[in-house]
Enzyme design. Structure first.
Site, short mmCIF file in Angstrom:
data_model
loop_
_atom_site.label_atom_id
_atom_site.label_comp_id
_atom_site.label_asym_id
_atom_site.label_seq_id
_atom_site.Cartn_x
_atom_site.Cartn_y
_atom_site.Cartn_z
N LYS A 92 0.83 -1.22 0.00
CA LYS A 92 0.00 0.00 0.00
C LYS A 92 0.86 1.26 0.00
O LYS A 92 0.61 2.19 -0.75
CB LYS A 92 -0.90 0.06 1.25
N ARG A 142 -9.36 1.18 9.14
CA ARG A 142 -8.76 -0.11 9.47
C ARG A 142 -9.78 -1.05 10.13
O ARG A 142 -9.47 -2.19 10.39
CB ARG A 142 -7.68 0.20 10.48
N ARG A 169 11.57 -5.44 4.07
CA ARG A 169 11.23 -4.02 3.86
C ARG A 169 12.12 -3.11 4.69
O ARG A 169 12.45 -3.40 5.83
CB ARG A 169 9.77 -3.79 4.25
N ARG A 195 11.62 -1.29 10.04
CA ARG A 195 10.60 -0.91 11.04
C ARG A 195 10.61 -1.93 12.16
O ARG A 195 10.64 -3.13 11.91
CB ARG A 195 9.21 -0.90 10.39
N ARG A 243 0.33 -8.40 13.32
CA ARG A 243 -0.36 -7.39 12.51
C ARG A 243 -1.22 -8.07 11.43
O ARG A 243 -2.30 -7.58 11.11
CB ARG A 243 0.65 -6.44 11.88
P1 AMP Z 1 1.07 0.84 8.81
O1 AMP Z 1 2.24 1.70 8.52
O2 AMP Z 1 -0.16 1.21 8.04
O3 AMP Z 1 1.39 -0.63 8.72
O4 AMP Z 1 0.66 1.12 10.36
C1 AMP Z 1 1.59 0.88 11.40
C2 AMP Z 1 0.87 0.85 12.73
O5 AMP Z 1 0.25 2.13 12.98
C3 AMP Z 1 -0.27 -0.15 12.84
O6 AMP Z 1 0.17 -1.46 13.16
C4 AMP Z 1 -1.10 0.46 13.98
O7 AMP Z 1 -0.49 0.26 15.24
C5 AMP Z 1 -0.99 1.96 13.65
N1 AMP Z 1 -2.07 2.39 12.75
C6 AMP Z 1 -1.94 2.87 11.49
N2 AMP Z 1 -3.13 3.19 10.96
C7 AMP Z 1 -4.05 2.90 11.91
C8 AMP Z 1 -5.47 2.97 11.97
N3 AMP Z 1 -6.20 3.42 10.93
N4 AMP Z 1 -6.08 2.59 13.13
C9 AMP Z 1 -5.38 2.15 14.18
N5 AMP Z 1 -4.05 2.02 14.19
C10 AMP Z 1 -3.37 2.39 13.06
#
Ligand code: AMP
Length: 216
Positions: free
Chosen positions: A13, A85, A124, A157, A168
């Site tokens: 994404k 989400r 990554r 990360r 996740r």
């Molecule tokens: P991502 O970079 O999209 O994989 O997001 C990394 C982390 O940020 C996730 O595992 C959540 O802990 C938090 N996070 C990102 N977007 C959301 C969301 N819409 N709702 C809740 N937590 C989020």
């Protein structure tokens, strides 16, 4: 124009959002990137989010929704990456958009087998400064550990470590997958095979965006 990118962690994404934002002049709203920046800055929002992000759990809905609502106050061309989400966030998004007179134009679902998602997450790498995405195997930065674009530090990360990545994916299956059913019935929904190369995925996404733009 409002475009939503759904997909498991590791489905690409972020990479696709960066490409599409550049190509179609979208504002890229990546909730995960915002949290990582706020955590690094030790801001009040970062402090609220950090334990959840580190554990691979979702940050509470009210924190995320407030943050997104503030950024969507002005009507515009947005590419939402990582939000909504879960169902509650999708309903909040509908409310936010209703208030500013916008509607969702496209919802993309990037599909990928979980084994491949884990494999991609383990290789990554990201820039801590501009969030550009690299891959240790297929797209390393030209200089080891240094971002090609901004010279920032390129790291793995913390939540891409195997145990948290698996957690996740579970959170995705339990909470985000149901969104597919929420949006699937709508004409705006498009499923895209994310197992293809980044260029092929970008071409597939771009073709749909082009035709949606023409139809408007
Ligand atoms: P991502 O970079 O999209 O994989 O997001 C990394 C982390 O940020 C996730 O595992 C959540 O802990 C938090 N996070 C990102 N977007 C959301 C969301 N819409 N709702 C809740 N937590 C989020």
């Amino acid at each position: 124009m409002i475009v939503i990118l759904l997909g498991s962690p590791g489905s690409g994404k972020g990479t696709q959002a960066q490409r599409l934002a550049g190509k179609f002049a979208f504002q890229h709203l990546a909730t995960g990137d915002i949290f990582r920046t706020e955590i690094a800055q030790k801001s009040a929002l970062g402090l609220k989010a950090q334990d959840y992000v580190r554990a691979g759990k979702l940050v509470p809905d009210e924190v995320v929704t407030e943050m997104v609502a503030a950024r969507l106050e002005v009507r515009g061309k947005y590419l939402l990456d990582g939000f909504p989400r879960n169902l509650a966030q999708a309903q909040s998004l509908d409310e936010i958009l209703k208030r500013n007179g916008s509607t969702i134009d496209l919802v993309f679902y990037l599909t990928l087998h979980p084994t491949e998602a884990i494999r991609r997450m383990s290789s990554r790498r990201i820039c801590v400064q501009c969030a550009d995405v690299y891959n240790a195997l297929s797209r390393p930065p030209k200089t080891d550990g240094v971002c090609d674009k901004c010279g920032g530090k390129v790291i793995q990360r913390e939540d891409d470590a195997e145990a948290t990545a698996a957690k996740r994916l579970m959170v995705f299956n339990d909470l985000t997958e149901p969104l597919v059913a929420y949006y699937k019935a709508e004409q705006v929904f498009h499923s895209i095979d994310a197992a293809n190369s980044p260029d092929q995925v970008e071409a597939a996404l771009s073709a749909v965006i082009e035709s949606a733009r023409t139809a408007r």
